[in-house]
Design a protein around this motif. Structure first.
Motif, mmCIF file in Angstrom:
data_model
loop_
_atom_site.group_PDB
_atom_site.id
_atom_site.type_symbol
_atom_site.label_atom_id
_atom_site.label_comp_id
_atom_site.label_asym_id
_atom_site.label_seq_id
_atom_site.Cartn_x
_atom_site.Cartn_y
_atom_site.Cartn_z
ATOM 1 N N PHE A 107 0.837 -1.211 0.000
ATOM 2 C CA PHE A 107 0.000 0.000 0.000
ATOM 3 C C PHE A 107 0.867 1.255 0.000
ATOM 4 O O PHE A 107 0.664 2.170 -0.819
ATOM 5 C CB PHE A 107 -0.919 -0.007 1.222
ATOM 6 C CG PHE A 107 -1.674 1.280 1.430
ATOM 7 C CD1 PHE A 107 -2.799 1.570 0.673
ATOM 8 C CD2 PHE A 107 -1.263 2.197 2.392
ATOM 9 C CE1 PHE A 107 -3.495 2.758 0.865
ATOM 10 C CE2 PHE A 107 -1.952 3.382 2.590
ATOM 11 C CZ PHE A 107 -3.069 3.664 1.820
ATOM 12 N N TYR A 108 1.831 1.323 0.900
ATOM 13 C CA TYR A 108 2.636 2.537 1.047
ATOM 14 C C TYR A 108 3.696 2.690 -0.046
ATOM 15 O O TYR A 108 4.354 3.738 -0.116
ATOM 16 C CB TYR A 108 3.272 2.589 2.430
ATOM 17 C CG TYR A 108 2.273 2.881 3.526
ATOM 18 C CD1 TYR A 108 1.668 4.130 3.623
ATOM 19 C CD2 TYR A 108 1.898 1.899 4.440
ATOM 20 C CE1 TYR A 108 0.720 4.399 4.609
ATOM 21 C CE2 TYR A 108 0.966 2.162 5.433
ATOM 22 C CZ TYR A 108 0.373 3.407 5.507
ATOM 23 O OH TYR A 108 -0.560 3.671 6.485
ATOM 24 N N SER A 109 3.841 1.701 -0.891
ATOM 25 C CA SER A 109 4.779 1.826 -2.014
ATOM 26 C C SER A 109 4.079 2.275 -3.294
ATOM 27 O O SER A 109 4.728 2.524 -4.308
ATOM 28 C CB SER A 109 5.478 0.490 -2.264
ATOM 29 O OG SER A 109 4.560 -0.494 -2.720
ATOM 30 N N GLN A 110 2.760 2.403 -3.246
ATOM 31 C CA GLN A 110 2.004 2.811 -4.432
ATOM 32 C C GLN A 110 2.204 4.295 -4.738
ATOM 33 O O GLN A 110 2.435 5.105 -3.838
ATOM 34 C CB GLN A 110 0.509 2.546 -4.228
ATOM 35 C CG GLN A 110 0.136 1.080 -4.176
ATOM 36 C CD GLN A 110 -1.358 0.903 -4.031
ATOM 37 O OE1 GLN A 110 -2.136 1.154 -4.956
ATOM 38 N NE2 GLN A 110 -1.784 0.460 -2.858
ATOM 39 N N ASP A 111 2.072 4.636 -6.009
ATOM 40 C CA ASP A 111 2.106 6.030 -6.444
ATOM 41 C C ASP A 111 0.670 6.519 -6.610
ATOM 42 O O ASP A 111 0.038 6.295 -7.642
ATOM 43 C CB ASP A 111 2.873 6.168 -7.768
ATOM 44 C CG ASP A 111 4.353 5.877 -7.604
ATOM 45 O OD1 ASP A 111 4.911 6.238 -6.566
ATOM 46 O OD2 ASP A 111 4.939 5.276 -8.518
ATOM 47 N N PHE A 112 0.169 7.152 -5.603
ATOM 48 C CA PHE A 112 -1.197 7.664 -5.649
ATOM 49 C C PHE A 112 -1.221 9.036 -6.319
ATOM 50 O O PHE A 112 -0.284 9.819 -6.186
ATOM 51 C CB PHE A 112 -1.764 7.784 -4.236
ATOM 52 C CG PHE A 112 -1.854 6.479 -3.495
ATOM 53 C CD1 PHE A 112 -2.805 5.536 -3.850
ATOM 54 C CD2 PHE A 112 -0.997 6.202 -2.440
ATOM 55 C CE1 PHE A 112 -2.902 4.333 -3.158
ATOM 56 C CE2 PHE A 112 -1.082 5.009 -1.738
ATOM 57 C CZ PHE A 112 -2.036 4.076 -2.101
ATOM 58 N N GLU A 117 -7.913 8.012 -4.320
ATOM 59 C CA GLU A 117 -7.219 6.755 -4.591
ATOM 60 C C GLU A 117 -6.675 6.131 -3.306
ATOM 61 O O GLU A 117 -6.749 4.924 -3.101
ATOM 62 C CB GLU A 117 -6.061 6.967 -5.578
ATOM 63 C CG GLU A 117 -6.486 7.077 -7.027
ATOM 64 C CD GLU A 117 -5.268 7.076 -7.953
ATOM 65 O OE1 GLU A 117 -4.142 6.882 -7.461
ATOM 66 O OE2 GLU A 117 -5.459 7.282 -9.156
ATOM 67 N N ILE A 118 -6.115 6.969 -2.457
ATOM 68 C CA ILE A 118 -5.539 6.499 -1.195
ATOM 69 C C ILE A 118 -6.623 5.897 -0.314
ATOM 70 O O ILE A 118 -6.479 4.782 0.211
ATOM 71 C CB ILE A 118 -4.847 7.662 -0.450
ATOM 72 C CG1 ILE A 118 -3.698 8.222 -1.280
ATOM 73 C CG2 ILE A 118 -4.335 7.198 0.917
ATOM 74 C CD1 ILE A 118 -3.188 9.571 -0.768
#
Length: 223
Positions: A107-112, A117-118
């Motif tokens: 989750f925390y590695s995603q590019d929002f 989206e978050i």
């Protein structure tokens, strides 16, 4: 068809997830304004010292109260490391941290690109880990009158999705009229939620109303 409607929340508390679980369809209400002191873009967690700690996703506050949730942008990505570090250092010794951690790392590695989206991603993870398979529709995908508020907006949504029963939070009792729902052929039911009391790591006095991650770190995946 039982329908619930609720604004998104950052890794929501168990009360919200209970309402979704008891529904056939959940309307993810992202086409309304942010509640300034609400829990859409923040939530409460416990520190190692057993103190409540608020984690907030920073948003661009330029005209933010005139925008809807799905129109809001975050300031930068530094919050992701800050939030993950807090969860890691304060929950790493909990019984099921290692089971939940891979989902958080992803989750925390995603590019929002925006707040919506978050929030949607955090809610989907929460629902999946708790085994909740309720169908979800975003209110921004419905053709809604932007001028509608509170009960009028709720009724419009329920009519569009052909709801037969509306499962509402008790906080809406102050402005909802059951007769208006009956006139539309919709049964109004209020959620009866009793917060589960579970063993919180090293905590002798249970703390209610935390993010569902606290439950998951202590109890594990519920599939």
């Amino acid at each position: 068809m039982i329908v619930s409607i609720h604004q998104p929340s950052y890794f929501p508390w168990l009360g919200t997830l209970d309402k979704i679980k008891k529904s056939d369809l959940y309307i993810y209400l992202n086409s309304v304004q942010l509640i300034d002191n609400g829990y859409q873009h923040r939530n409460i967690f416990l520190s190692n010292q057993l103190k409540e700690h608020l984690l907030t996703i920073p948003i661009n506050k330029k005209n933010y109260l005139s925008k809807t949730i799905n129109e809001l942008e975050t300031i930068d990505d530094r919050w992701k490391k800050k939030h993950y570090d807090f969860l890691f250092f304060n929950y790493k010794k909990h019984p099921y941290f290692n089971e939940i951690n891979p989902y958080l790392e992803k989750f925390y590695s995603q590019d929002f690109t925006n707040l919506d989206e978050i929030l949607f991603s955090s809610m989907k993870i929460s629902l999946d880990l708790l085994g909740i398979k309720t169908k979800i529709i975003k209110s921004s995908d419905l053709n809604l009158d932007k001028n509608l508020k509170k009960e009028d907006l709720i009724l419009e949504i329920l009519e569009q999705v052909k709801a037969t029963t509306y499962l509402s939070g008790t906080g809406a009792k102050s402005y909802q009229n059951e007769e208006n729902f009956k006139a539309k052929g919709i049964k109004l039911v209020y959620q009866d939620f009793k917060h589960p009391i579970y063993e919180q790591y090293k905590n002798k006095e249970f703390v209610f109303g935390l993010s569902c991650l606290d439950f998951l770190f202590n109890k594990g995946i519920q599939k």
